[in-house]
Design a protein around this motif. Sequence first.
Motif, short mmCIF file in Angstrom:
data_model
loop_
_atom_site.label_atom_id
_atom_site.label_comp_id
_atom_site.label_asym_id
_atom_site.label_seq_id
_atom_site.Cartn_x
_atom_site.Cartn_y
_atom_site.Cartn_z
N CYS A 1 0.85 -1.18 0.00
CA CYS A 1 0.00 0.00 0.00
C CYS A 1 0.89 1.24 0.00
O CYS A 1 1.95 1.26 0.65
CB CYS A 1 -0.90 -0.02 1.23
SG CYS A 1 -1.82 1.51 1.52
N ARG A 2 0.48 2.28 -0.71
CA ARG A 2 1.27 3.50 -0.75
C ARG A 2 1.27 4.23 0.59
O ARG A 2 2.14 5.06 0.86
CB ARG A 2 0.71 4.44 -1.83
CG ARG A 2 0.91 3.94 -3.26
CD ARG A 2 0.58 5.06 -4.24
NE ARG A 2 0.80 4.66 -5.62
CZ ARG A 2 -0.15 4.25 -6.45
NH1 ARG A 2 -1.39 4.18 -6.02
NH2 ARG A 2 0.13 3.93 -7.70
N HIS A 3 0.28 3.93 1.44
CA HIS A 3 0.11 4.68 2.69
C HIS A 3 0.44 3.85 3.93
O HIS A 3 0.55 4.42 5.01
CB HIS A 3 -1.33 5.18 2.80
CG HIS A 3 -1.83 5.84 1.56
ND1 HIS A 3 -1.39 7.07 1.14
CD2 HIS A 3 -2.73 5.43 0.62
CE1 HIS A 3 -1.98 7.41 0.01
NE2 HIS A 3 -2.81 6.43 -0.33
N CYS A 4 0.56 2.52 3.78
CA CYS A 4 0.78 1.64 4.93
C CYS A 4 1.91 0.67 4.63
O CYS A 4 2.21 0.37 3.48
CB CYS A 4 -0.49 0.85 5.28
SG CYS A 4 -1.95 1.88 5.54
N CYS B 1 -6.08 0.55 5.50
CA CYS B 1 -6.66 1.88 5.31
C CYS B 1 -7.70 1.93 4.19
O CYS B 1 -8.25 3.01 3.92
CB CYS B 1 -5.57 2.90 5.04
SG CYS B 1 -4.76 2.74 3.43
N ALA C 1 -7.28 1.89 1.09
CA ALA C 1 -6.83 2.60 -0.11
C ALA C 1 -6.82 1.63 -1.29
O ALA C 1 -6.49 0.45 -1.15
CB ALA C 1 -5.44 3.19 0.11
N ARG D 1 3.88 11.65 10.99
CA ARG D 1 4.40 11.50 9.62
C ARG D 1 5.91 11.61 9.54
O ARG D 1 6.51 11.20 8.56
CB ARG D 1 3.75 12.54 8.71
CG ARG D 1 2.25 12.34 8.57
CD ARG D 1 1.70 12.96 7.32
NE ARG D 1 0.31 12.55 7.10
CZ ARG D 1 -0.29 12.60 5.93
NH1 ARG D 1 0.36 13.01 4.87
NH2 ARG D 1 -1.55 12.23 5.81
N LYS E 1 3.93 1.52 9.52
CA LYS E 1 3.25 2.70 8.99
C LYS E 1 1.82 2.37 8.63
O LYS E 1 1.55 1.37 7.96
CB LYS E 1 3.99 3.23 7.76
CG LYS E 1 3.45 4.55 7.23
CD LYS E 1 4.31 5.13 6.13
CE LYS E 1 4.24 4.35 4.85
NZ LYS E 1 4.87 5.04 3.70
N LYS F 1 -1.65 4.62 7.22
CA LYS F 1 -2.21 5.90 6.78
C LYS F 1 -1.17 7.02 6.83
O LYS F 1 -1.42 8.11 7.35
CB LYS F 1 -3.44 6.27 7.63
CG LYS F 1 -4.59 5.31 7.50
CD LYS F 1 -5.78 5.75 8.33
CE LYS F 1 -6.94 4.77 8.19
NZ LYS F 1 -8.11 5.16 9.01
N GLU F 2 0.00 6.72 6.30
CA GLU F 2 1.10 7.69 6.18
C GLU F 2 1.73 8.05 7.52
O GLU F 2 2.61 8.91 7.57
CB GLU F 2 0.63 8.98 5.48
CG GLU F 2 0.16 8.80 4.05
CD GLU F 2 1.30 8.49 3.09
OE1 GLU F 2 2.45 8.48 3.53
OE2 GLU F 2 1.02 8.26 1.90
N GLU F 3 1.33 7.43 8.60
CA GLU F 3 1.88 7.76 9.91
C GLU F 3 2.77 6.62 10.40
O GLU F 3 2.36 5.45 10.40
CB GLU F 3 0.77 8.02 10.93
CG GLU F 3 -0.01 9.30 10.65
CD GLU F 3 -0.96 9.64 11.76
OE1 GLU F 3 -1.17 10.84 12.00
OE2 GLU F 3 -1.49 8.71 12.41
#
Length: 791
Positions: free
Chosen positions: A509-512, A530, A532, A708, A744, A746-748
């Motif tokens: 995932c790009r965010h996780c 997330c 996504a 982030r 990570k 959701k980008e966090e």
Amino acid sequence: MSVVNQDQDGEDARPRGRTVRPPSWFGGEDEAPAARGGMFVEVVVNRAFDQALTYHAPRKLVAGIRPGVRVRVPLGKRGGLVTGYCVSIGLLPPEGLDPARIKDVAEVLDAVPLIDARMLELTRWMAGYYLCSWGQALDAVVPAGVRKQAGTRIGTFLTVPEDARRAWLDGSLEKTLTAKQAAVLDVLCQPDGGMLTVSDVCRRARCGSGVVDGLRKDGVIHTVKRRLSLEDSRKEEPDDAPPPASAESPTPPPTKPKLLLTPEQQKGLDALAPALQGDGFAPFLIFGVTGSGKTEVYLSAIEQVVARGREAIVLVPEISLTPQTIRRFRRRFKKVAVLHSHLSDVERHRHWRSIAQGEVDVVVGARSAIFAPTRRLGLIVVDEEHESTFKQESVPRYHARDVAVKRAQLEGVPVLLGSATPSLESWANAERGRYVKVDMPSRVEGRPMPAVELIDLRHEKNMTGGLSDSLRNAMHQALDDGGQVILLLNRRGYNTFVICPKCGDVVKCRHCDVAATFHKGRRLLICHMCDAERACPPACPSCNAAVLHYGGIGTERLEREVLMEFPFHAARRMDSDTMRRHGSHEEALAAFKAGDVRILLGTQMIAKGLDFPNVTLVGVVDADVALHLPDFRAAERTFQLVAQVAGRTGRGDRPGRVFVQTYSPESPAILHAARHDYESFVTQELPQRAGGLASPYGRIVRLVARGRDEGRVKGYLDELAATLRARAEASVRFLGPCPAPVLKIKEEFRFHLQLRCATAPPLRALLRDLSSPPAPPKVELAVDVDPVSML
């Protein structure tokens, strides 16, 4: 974390004077507060600080102020209005506070309290135990639909002041009025006039609105604003037509089949009887194998409570997945409220009002139902008490099972915790004598437990999908004999990962920091963390290799394999992808019960609470899904899932079989689940937890920092850990800080720290103040007491 008043020295200063509680939904004709000069109230707001603030209630608001109502109060230097809960009332301000500097309450939002005294006490305990603010706990108790007063509107009504009413009744006022004005007064002074709008009065008095306006200007009549439900709004019409015949007829009583309890059920009910007939706190752990009839014990116990004029709360892990249970309750009891996530805010508000007004005998729901505003609570039941879904994953991070025990203690009522595979915490409490254990070791009518066969996937050479030859052949045999099949695979999607065979990188995932799952029906890669979505890449994102390998099996792919292998038998998939529509769970299970669906496959939602006598085979497609996760509860969860789904078969006259596919057949969790031997598993598992102070031998608090900026998050948690170590008692053990298993989401970026101790007080004292060091900008700290998931 105690809640104190706002005072100059920051000490605990409670308001002097008598605390009063006027009448409310919750009954009790208490004394009304003194109306002269106003009064002082303590208000709790939903902010991170754990402090009750003192305000002055002006004389005009005194009549509506009482503990449990929401108020609008100014907060901060700018005095912006925020919503808070009145938690206590006093006639004098706290010592040390200048009354002239205490700000006024701006508005009272509720006509009746939303929370009674015991719920205030419960939320205060939650704030201290789960290390959150009292305001955060209060907002968790009151549903959003109730806070927003969904399904209501403000209406403007006419009223006659008492002095004008007396003058009208003795005839002295009539001489000064015109004929039409007299007609208006005659309408408004009727004993059964009710609340009337301007249009209502004009229609009844046969006059125009100008007549009413004139009387208002002269002060003869006043207007008041009242909040009405939509049902009340529809009743404003004064000349209502007679109700339909169906409304006049009494509701037929629910069907109560005459069921003979088994000796074990009767023995269990006898053990509960003294507590059910008394008025004291009594916790029970009902340990019964799958199919032993625990639900009937719950129903019989609730019948005794309802017969005494009391109410019951029943918690189930996933309300939308237990339509059979709901039907059984509604067949036995006339007034049942069902609270679940599919309810709209308006429906939830309506149920809340009905419960608070004493119109409901039994409340059935998921974890938030433990806060139902019952007036005469007599019993709490927590079914499948081991389920992790009872844990709230957002602030306040409470566990509904533990809150249920605490509420039962505060209310002085019994609480029943039931499971075939109890959590090790509840089992330890029973072994220590804190809970009374009620054993139900046999199935109803002496039916045998199903035979379980382990399939070692390491030796399966011809597997091209999710079904081994042994499981496939067993399915053919069961279906040819007229039986039904349940297949469990606790993974969604078609392929669980996409990997590059050249460089070995997995498409994430790009965010996780998790692998994206391929969903073939939508031709998308979806993140199960997330949600996504991204298109399937034509080449490897890392090395640009032209060929990607799609691997791993999810329920979507298993469904396709089953349909190809068994084309003449209807199959249905149940997972969160197919069960999005309201009522889809009931529809799928009804089709399975009717025999229209012969093969039911899905995730863990099919592993519990289902009772279908014609199921003769259960297959666990991959028992290792959760076994090797970095979580000390991994073995316990694996045992519970396998044992629970195995219990779905053999519930009728025909014997059942279970096939468990695994790469770890020697694992104690899987071996003991195959033998239906919970106690041997506990004997094996508990010693492994004792040395590490893992639950139930120790108390755990998990601190998770996220943000982030990876370096900033890591640096903050390192500094916080050093600060806590410096002031911690020697009995507190630190694990970490280190990256969370899922780094990570959701980008966090996420880093966590575990604190363990044999008892809770040292942890609570250590974590009472986490303001130093302060969290840097855009870094958040989550405090999870008694965490269920370590990921």
